[in-house]
Scaffold this active site. Structure first.
Site, PDB file in Angstrom:
ATOM      1  N   LYS A   1       1.040  -1.216   0.023  1.00 53.93           N
ATOM      2  CA  LYS A   1       0.099  -0.014   0.028  1.00 53.93           C
ATOM      3  C   LYS A   1       0.787   1.082  -0.119  1.00 53.93           C
ATOM      4  O   LYS A   1       2.076   1.307   0.401  1.00 53.93           O
ATOM      5  CB  LYS A   1      -0.875   0.112   1.139  1.00 53.93           C
ATOM      6  CG  LYS A   1      -0.122  -0.103   2.559  1.00 53.93           C
ATOM      7  CD  LYS A   1       0.172   1.015   3.086  1.00 53.93           C
ATOM      8  CE  LYS A   1       0.987   0.977   4.484  1.00 53.93           C
ATOM      9  NZ  LYS A   1       1.847   2.121   4.946  1.00 53.93           N
TER      10      LYS A   1
ATOM     11  N   PRO B   1       9.735  -4.081  -0.594  1.00 51.68           N
ATOM     12  CA  PRO B   1      10.937  -3.874   0.224  1.00 51.68           C
ATOM     13  C   PRO B   1      10.354  -3.834   1.774  1.00 51.68           C
ATOM     14  O   PRO B   1       9.383  -3.252   2.087  1.00 51.68           O
ATOM     15  CB  PRO B   1      11.413  -2.401  -0.271  1.00 51.68           C
ATOM     16  CG  PRO B   1      10.816  -2.158  -1.589  1.00 51.68           C
ATOM     17  CD  PRO B   1       9.688  -3.098  -1.781  1.00 51.68           C
TER      18      PRO B   1
ATOM     19  N   ALA C   1      10.575  -2.544   5.819  1.00 54.98           N
ATOM     20  CA  ALA C   1      11.050  -1.196   6.603  1.00 54.98           C
ATOM     21  C   ALA C   1      10.938   0.062   5.777  1.00 54.98           C
ATOM     22  O   ALA C   1      11.772   0.878   5.708  1.00 54.98           O
ATOM     23  CB  ALA C   1      12.139  -1.191   7.114  1.00 54.98           C
TER      24      ALA C   1
ATOM     25  N   GLY D   1       4.477  -4.191   3.693  1.00 52.20           N
ATOM     26  CA  GLY D   1       4.508  -5.467   3.266  1.00 52.20           C
ATOM     27  C   GLY D   1       4.542  -6.671   4.390  1.00 52.20           C
ATOM     28  O   GLY D   1       3.774  -7.689   4.235  1.00 52.20           O
ATOM     29  N   GLY D   2       5.174  -6.600   5.260  1.00 49.66           N
ATOM     30  CA  GLY D   2       5.205  -7.360   6.753  1.00 49.66           C
ATOM     31  C   GLY D   2       3.420  -7.448   6.939  1.00 49.66           C
ATOM     32  O   GLY D   2       3.163  -8.840   7.367  1.00 49.66           O
TER      33      GLY D   2
ATOM     34  N   ASP E   1      -1.291  -2.161  10.708  1.00 47.62           N
ATOM     35  CA  ASP E   1      -1.964  -1.989   9.255  1.00 47.62           C
ATOM     36  C   ASP E   1      -2.475  -3.448   8.951  1.00 47.62           C
ATOM     37  O   ASP E   1      -2.919  -3.435   7.770  1.00 47.62           O
ATOM     38  CB  ASP E   1      -0.683  -2.007   8.447  1.00 47.62           C
ATOM     39  CG  ASP E   1      -0.182  -0.616   8.582  1.00 47.62           C
ATOM     40  OD1 ASP E   1      -0.954   0.503   9.019  1.00 47.62           O
ATOM     41  OD2 ASP E   1       0.918  -0.065   7.869  1.00 47.62           O
TER      42      ASP E   1
END
Ligand code: C5P
Length: 316
Positions: free
Chosen positions: A9, A96, A98, A103-104, A138
């Site tokens: 996002k 990518p 951090a 993504g995590g 998130d």
């Protein structure tokens, strides 16, 4: 084999509107799902395997230990109170880490869904967002799988925004220096104790945006809301080269560049993915020292893979 393509996002706005008693910040943010996705595969481990396993490949930076995919499995197992057998997961990182792209968190949301399928269990609808939120602020947005949303509270209040019409391209530049979300919020907090009372006018910007999200309006909107990320000063205080990088990108492209989340990814909105690609190619061709170790992606809002990226994985 059951798999998902967890998307990234960008935050079109990110307003910090308060500090909660639990130490988290109250947010008001517009999230936009973009066509840059990891790949997550989950299946039952071989009989007799004692613990869940995770194999991470792709871009550097994603660790196995503490990975939210494994935490999602543990949380779901604990929720069911059942002795569910071990799972075996493979995560191919294309987002990518951090980098402010979620993504995590997106991997965690996908893991929660894939594990329910693998174990044939269902989280009660009333508990889903609580479980998602327990994995990260998130995660509820990604679990709900919306193209765009207004996100508030700590991240658990997610309201879908109307769909986008027309094409949108996003050009992303993720510098080599990455930023820890916790560190950026801590820096924000230290600074905001000194500068109080700037929130009211800013908050109305997000409110106006929540009324509708037209793709045709996005580029103009970006110009008016270039500074609609309250975490920008905190991010620059931790990664001083971000300020210079943003100036340079704006000079080179003639567009406003925004920061996603807590950084360090900067992005610009284009009327189409093709135009974002052209701009990305021009940046890469200029061989700017400040971009030497950066990742550049031109994406649409669908994906699952970028329309163009630099460098290609084999080139580094
Ligand atoms: O929720 P998540 O684990 O992604 O958050 C990482 C860190 O970012 C938290 O430990 C907290 O310091 C900060 N944070 C915050 N307010 C939020 C979200 C995150 O202060 N709404």
């Amino acid at each position: 084999m059951p798999h998902a393509r967890p998307p990234a996002k960008v935050n079109l706005t990110l307003r910090v509107v308060g500090l909660r008693e639990d130490g988290y910040h109250e947010l008001s943010s517009v999230f936009l799902r973009i066509g840059l996705c990891d790949r997550l595969t989950v299946r039952a481990a071989a009989p007799g395997t004692a613990a869940d396993t995770l194999n991470v490949q792709g871009l550097d930076g994603a660790a196995v230990s503490g990975n939210l995919v494994l935490k999602a499995f543990e949380s779901l197992r604990a929720y069911t109170h059942l002795p569910l057998p071990a799972l075996e997961a493979t995560l191919d990182k294309q987002i990518p880490t951090a980098a402010g792209l979620g993504g995590g968190s997106s991997d965690a949301a996908a893991a929660l869904r894939l594990a329910q399928a693998a174990w044939n269990v269902r989280v009660a609808p009333a508990d889903e967002l609580r479980l998602a939120e327990s994995l990260g602020s998130d995660v509820p947005f990604f679990y709900l799988d919306m193209p765009a949303a207004h996100v508030s509270g700590r991240g658990e209040t997610v309201t879908a925004l109307s769909g986008l019409t027309g094409g949108v391209g996003v050009l992303l530049v993720t510098p080599a220096q990455r930023l820890s979300t916790a560190a950026v919020f801590a820096a924000y907090h230290r600074a905001s104790e000194k500068v109080a009372g700037t929130q009211t006018a800013i908050e109305s910007d997000t409110d106006a945006f929540v009324d509708g999200l037209s793709a045709d309006d996005l580029p103009g909107w970006a110009a008016r809301n270039r500074d609609a990320n309250d975490l920008w000063p905190a991010a620059v205080s931790l990664a001083s080269e971000l300020g210079g990088l943003r100036d340079l990108l704006e000079r080179r492209t003639g567009l406003p560049w925004l920061m996603s989340g807590s950084g360090s990814t900067l992005f610009a909105l284009y009327p189409s993915a093709a135009e974002a690609t052209d701009a990305g190619r021009a940046l890469a061709a200029a061989e700017l020292p400040v971009l030497a170790d950066a990742l550049i992606f031109a994406v649409d809002l669908v994906g699952p893979d970028p329309v163009w990226r630099y460098p290609w994985p084999s080139e580094r």
